[in-house]
Scaffold this motif. Structure first.
Motif, PDB file in Angstrom:
ATOM      1  N   MET A 244       0.878  -1.203   0.000  1.00 32.60           N
ATOM      2  CA  MET A 244       0.000   0.000   0.000  1.00 32.60           C
ATOM      3  C   MET A 244       0.898   1.232   0.000  1.00 32.60           C
ATOM      4  N   ALA A 245       0.505   2.219  -0.732  1.00 37.57           N
ATOM      5  CA  ALA A 245       1.275   3.476  -0.748  1.00 37.57           C
ATOM      6  C   ALA A 245       0.288   4.600  -0.996  1.00 37.57           C
ATOM      7  N   ALA A 246       0.722   5.800  -0.664  1.00 37.79           N
ATOM      8  CA  ALA A 246      -0.218   6.908  -0.851  1.00 37.79           C
ATOM      9  C   ALA A 246       0.538   8.207  -1.097  1.00 37.79           C
TER      10      ALA A 246
ATOM     11  N   GLY B 215       4.231   3.912  -4.561  1.00 36.84           N
ATOM     12  CA  GLY B 215       5.105   4.670  -3.650  1.00 36.84           C
ATOM     13  C   GLY B 215       6.506   4.851  -4.187  1.00 36.84           C
ATOM     14  N   CYS B 216       6.627   4.942  -5.513  1.00 37.25           N
ATOM     15  CA  CYS B 216       7.996   5.079  -6.084  1.00 37.25           C
ATOM     16  C   CYS B 216       8.505   6.504  -5.896  1.00 37.25           C
ATOM     17  N   ALA B 217       7.577   7.440  -5.679  1.00 36.34           N
ATOM     18  CA  ALA B 217       7.921   8.849  -5.405  1.00 36.34           C
ATOM     19  C   ALA B 217       8.502   9.572  -6.622  1.00 36.34           C
ATOM     20  N   ASN B 218       8.384   8.994  -7.808  1.00 35.35           N
ATOM     21  CA  ASN B 218       8.828   9.736  -9.005  1.00 35.35           C
ATOM     22  C   ASN B 218       8.139  11.090  -9.090  1.00 35.35           C
TER      23      ASN B 218
ATOM     24  N   GLU C  18       3.838  14.561  -0.858  1.00 36.02           N
ATOM     25  CA  GLU C  18       4.515  13.678   0.105  1.00 36.02           C
ATOM     26  C   GLU C  18       4.066  12.259  -0.211  1.00 36.02           C
ATOM     27  N   VAL C  19       4.987  11.335  -0.067  1.00 37.26           N
ATOM     28  CA  VAL C  19       4.650   9.945  -0.436  1.00 37.26           C
ATOM     29  C   VAL C  19       4.895   9.036   0.754  1.00 37.26           C
ATOM     30  N   GLU C  20       3.967   8.132   0.977  1.00 36.28           N
ATOM     31  CA  GLU C  20       4.125   7.134   2.064  1.00 36.28           C
ATOM     32  C   GLU C  20       3.969   5.739   1.454  1.00 36.28           C
ATOM     33  N   ARG C  21       4.592   4.793   2.211  1.00 36.60           N
ATOM     34  CA  ARG C  21       4.433   3.403   1.733  1.00 36.60           C
ATOM     35  C   ARG C  21       4.409   2.441   2.913  1.00 36.60           C
TER      36      ARG C  21
END
Lengths: 352, 67, 245
Positions: free
Chosen positions: B1-3, B50-53, B64-67
């Motif tokens: 899961m990522a967001a 959630g690769c944050a590219n 902001e990215v979470e995983r």
């Protein structure tokens, strides 16, 4: 204990003793001995010396070192000082202290390398852009230069602006016996709270800057500068008078020409002509009151302003005298230096 | 899961994140912020890896990215 | 869930004024992240140039000095020499560094000043509205070469990394691009390496970042990055040009 020293070197040594620990220079006659001297002397005191690639770079290195609160200095001569004008304006706008020595040489253009005083306007009216001033001194001898240099950094830090020592080729090259001041302990110098340290973050960040895109903000900053100049005028204005008590002809000259004019006063007195001299020591702030007081005296007939230029300080003299008495001019330029006899003959022509 | 968490008020609708997202789950929305920019939105959050590219390519630190 | 990406503390809360899609924002973030990750927060001083990044002192959350146009590397020399224990970086654009400031950058490099220069090459003068820069490409249009840069009239783009690499003062020189996520990640490594070389006092370090200027190139942000990748990188090849042991 007096020491025989060349003007340039005495000023450099006085600067080191005053706490100068960063010097950035560039070769140009007739001030070369200052960077030469600093190139080994700064190392001896753990200071910084860089021969920059140009006077433009040098003044910006001063800007950088001064931003860190270090007593930083540069020196040059007329063409080089012209190159530094933008940097000087930035230093004033960013409210940074520093010392700048100009050993004036004849101009305009490449000009010559002999002594001159044709940079007066540039120094006191502001050669760069914007409303600003520097505290400008016109020392007339090596000892006076040393004494002025010794407190120059204190004044620069007090008013947070550059102090300029406006010398000339003669002052730089001549040798005199001087009493050198004590070496200041730089650990005891006042800490400059505004300086960058690398530690600032968030609220404690220090920003050295002269960019104010909002007009009101820049106007406020400029007023702050001019409040300081007013303080400077009150506390620092200085001039010397010689035999003016009963003088009818007041000679006025600054720097080395101030000394030559003193000899002329003596010679004129021997010829029965009541001459006197007023010699500004601070060129900015200009000692206007001293001139005005003299102009109000009934005995005083006229002023004769003597300069190594086509006449620049004479404008400030006229402003100060304010029409009360006549102000005449005598000067040489191109690198020629007036002799006492030249001045005496010029005065006699006026008086007859 | 990522967001991804998007600070809409900072977005300038430049679209660099949209191009950078390997899963193509970002787009410029119809919604505009106070500066008048149409802001980015993640229309398929479950696909986010959630690769944050997106955050790496964002010039304005909007995401902001979470995983 | 754990945070994978969060805004660095080394940037202030002030939103960037840059145009949408301008890579200055990315470059700022990389420098700030590098400072934070390498623990330089308490001894770093930045020098802001004159150009689009003239307000950088509002963005980097550390002591900052605003330099005159072209003089950032001289100002950096001055502050680093008197404060050698500080990490000093000068952030400059192509007009600032390769035009008016060319003498300063060449001599700072030749002297081996232990500073890190972040050189943003977007081949145009952005702040002043799109004039030709020393790095404008042949044929590239600008407001002062409206038919496209013609080498006979306007000279040729200057390759700063190659030029400075001929000097002995530099310790690390690399050219990177901000054209896509992987390039940006590589760019960050270069910045960290440059800062590391500075920390070790090895000499002058510079990272040239090929960047975009959507507004003045009159392109959409992603098209502009394609231009960086396809056109700029042909003239300005990426890679390490100087790396001393």
């Amino acid at each position: 204990m007096k020491k025989l020293m060349k003007g340039n070197e005495a000023i450099a040594e006085a600067a080191v003793r005053a706490g100068c620990r960063a010097f950035f220079g560039y070769p140009i006659t007739p001030q070369n001995e200052i960077p030469e001297y600093m190139s080994w002397r700064q190392n001896e005191v753990g200071g910084t010396f860089v021969q920059a690639e140009s006077e433009v770079a040098a003044i910006n290195m001063v800007y950088g070192a001064a931003s860190a609160g270090v007593r930083a200095m540069t020196s040059s001569s007329s063409p080089g000082i012209s190159l530094k004008q933008e940097g000087i304006s930035y230093i004033c706008g960013a409210e940074l202290p520093c010392v700048i020595v100009n050993m004036v040489r004849s101009g305009p253009g490449l000009g010559g390398i002999q002594p001159a005083q044709s940079d007066y306007f540039q120094a006191v009216k502001g050669g760069g852009h914007g409303d600003y001033h520097m505290l400008v001194y016109g020392p007339s001898g090596v000892q006076e230069s040393v004494d002025i240099m010794y407190q120059a950094f204190d004044k620069a830090e007090k008013y947070r602006c550059p102090v300029m020592i406006l010398g000339d080729g003669m002052l730089g090259q001549m040798m005199e016996a001087v009493e050198l001041p004590e070496m200041k302990d730089i650990s005891k110098l006042p800490k400059q709270e505004w300086a960058v340290t690398g530690k600032g973050r968030g609220k404690t960040r220090k920003i050295i800057n002269s960019l104010y895109i909002q007009p009101d903000e820049l106007e406020e900053v400029t007023h702050r500068l001019f409040d300081r100049y007013a303080e400077m005028a009150k506390n620092e204005t200085a001039s010397e008078e010689y035999m003016t008590q009963d003088a009818e002809i007041i000679l006025t000259a600054y720097g080395t020409v101030g000394r030559i004019a003193k000899s002329a006063v003596n010679m004129l007195r021997e010829k029965g002509i009541k001459a006197g001299l007023i010699r500004p020591i601070t060129l900015y702030p200009f000692p206007s009151k001293a001139y005005n007081d003299l102009a109000k005296k009934d005995a005083v007939k006229q002023f004769i302003c003597v300069e190594l230029s086509m006449g620049q300080m004479i404008e400030d003299v006229k402003l100060a005298v304010n029409g009360l008495k006549e102000v005449k001019f005598y000067g040489r330029t191109g690198g020629n230096v007036v002799s006492p006899e030249d001045i005496v003959n010029a005065v006699i022509k006026e008086v007859k | 899961m990522a967001a991804t968490k998007i600070k809409k008020e900072l977005c300038k609708g430049c679209g660099l994140c949209v191009t950078a997202c390997p899963k193509k789950i970002l787009r410029i929305s119809e919604e505009s912020n106070d500066n008048g920019y149409f802001v980015v939105e993640n229309f398929n959050p479950e696909e986010c890896i959630g690769c944050a590219n997106c955050a790496v390519m964002c010039p304005d630190c909007v995401i902001e990215v979470e995983r | 869930m754990a945070t994978v990406f969060k805004k660095t503390q080394m940037l202030t809360d002030t939103p960037f004024h840059y145009c949408p899609g301008c890579t200055h924002g990315i470059a700022h973030r990389l420098v700030a992240e590098a400072i934070e990750e390498m623990g330089f927060q308490n001894n770093v001083i930045g020098i802001a140039p004159v150009g689009c990044a003239v307000f950088a002192y509002n963005y980097f959350n550390c002591d900052m000095i605003e330099a005159a146009h072209g003089r950032a590397s001289a100002v950096a020399t001055g502050v680093k020499r008197v404060n050698p224990q500080n990490i000093v970086f000068a952030y400059q654009g192509d007009g600032d560094l390769a035009s008016i400031g060319m003498a300063e950058i060449v001599h700072a490099a030749a002297r081996g000043e232990k500073i890190t220069v972040i050189f943003i090459n977007n081949a145009i003068y952005g702040m002043t509205g799109g004039q030709m820069a020393p790095t404008t490409l042949e044929g590239q249009k600008s407001t002062t070469c409206v038919y496209g840069r013609d080498s006979l009239l306007n000279g040729n783009p200057i390759k700063v990394c190659e030029l400075l690499a001929t000097l002995d003062g530099p310790a690390y020189i690399e050219r990177v691009a901000l054209s896509d996520a992987s390039s940006v990640r590589k760019a960050k490594k270069a910045v960290k390496k440059a800062f590391e070389y500075q920390r070790q006092g090895k000499g002058f370090t510079l990272v040239e970042m090929l960047s975009s200027c959507p507004t003045n190139w009159k392109m959409t942000p992603d098209k502009a990055l394609e231009y960086v990748k396809n056109d700029m990188q042909k003239i300005f090849p990426l890679g390490v040009f100087k790396e001393v042991e």
